[in-house]
Each structure stands twice: as C-alpha cells, then as structure tokens.
Write a protein that holds these residues in place. Structure first.
Motif, PDB file in Angstrom:
ATOM      1  N   LEU A   9      17.780  60.462  68.888  1.00 14.41           N
ATOM      2  CA  LEU A   9      18.237  61.796  69.252  1.00 14.41           C
ATOM      3  C   LEU A   9      17.070  62.525  69.909  1.00 14.41           C
ATOM      4  N   TRP A  10      17.338  63.192  71.032  1.00 19.14           N
ATOM      5  CA  TRP A  10      16.277  63.958  71.705  1.00 19.14           C
ATOM      6  C   TRP A  10      16.798  65.326  72.143  1.00 19.14           C
ATOM      7  N   GLU A  11      15.852  66.273  72.217  1.00 19.65           N
ATOM      8  CA  GLU A  11      16.181  67.634  72.636  1.00 19.65           C
ATOM      9  C   GLU A  11      15.878  67.785  74.115  1.00 19.65           C
ATOM     10  N   TYR A  19      20.955  68.844  72.269  1.00 20.43           N
ATOM     11  CA  TYR A  19      20.509  67.519  71.852  1.00 20.43           C
ATOM     12  C   TYR A  19      21.418  66.442  72.423  1.00 20.43           C
ATOM     13  N   ARG A  77      25.345  66.764  63.962  1.00 21.56           N
ATOM     14  CA  ARG A  77      23.953  66.555  63.527  1.00 21.56           C
ATOM     15  C   ARG A  77      23.781  66.994  62.082  1.00 21.56           C
ATOM     16  N   GLU A  84      15.886  65.444  65.373  1.00 23.83           N
ATOM     17  CA  GLU A  84      15.264  64.945  66.598  1.00 23.83           C
ATOM     18  C   GLU A  84      14.391  63.720  66.295  1.00 23.83           C
TER      19      GLU A  84
END
Length: 97
Positions: A9-11, A19, A77, A84
């Motif tokens: 998971l990335w922002e 995200y 999430r 993250e």
C-alpha cells in the motif's frame, strides 16, 4: 477474468490521504490486452476483494507506464488493518469483458 496479487500500500504524494496498490506489470499487461470501449482516464471497472472487504471500483493507469493502480478506500484500510507499506493481497475481478 480474475487476478490475485500482493503489493504494498502506498500514499500518493500529490494528494495526502489517497492510497493505492499497484497492479503488477504482468497483470496490468493482461488487463490492457482485453478489448473494451474507451473510458474516462483509461479506467477499468473491477470488483476488488481484500481480506473480508469487497467493493466495486476502477483501476486506473498509474504514473509508471503500463501499470494500473487500485484506489484503497479508507473504510477498507481500517476494516482490514492496513497501513502504508503493508503488503496487501488483492483479488480483482474485471467487470468489463
């Protein structure tokens, strides 16, 4: 058509609190090869499942050429305890075939 993959998971740096999980290159290539009507932003409608959460959304072409990204809703999430950088196992079902 169905795909299952695991990715972190990335922002999105341009918009805090947005995200995503990147669909791997091989699966993204398979999605691109399926004929479909053009859609806004190159979006492809999917049903995503992560853990016990399932929702309808779209994957979009990402910044990396040829790779799609899956937006990860805050409710998913939170429900799945994902932060993250965590690896996320995603099951995607294409809804446009």
């Amino acid at each position: 058509m169905h795909f299952t993959f695991t990715a972190p998971l990335w922002e999105w740096s341009a918009r805090a609190a947005w995200y995503f999980v990147s669909v791997p290159e091989e699966e993204s290539a398979d999605i691109r090869e399926i004929p479909r009507m053009p859609s806004g932003f190159g979006a492809v409608k999917v049903r995503a499942t992560v853990g016990n959460s399932t929702w309808d959304t779209s994957v979009f072409p990402g910044a990396a050429e040829g790779v799609y990204v899956l937006p990860m809703k805050k409710s998913v999430r939170v429900a799945e305890g994902i932060d993250e950088g965590d690896p996320v196992t995603v099951h995607l079902e294409l809804l446009e075939l």
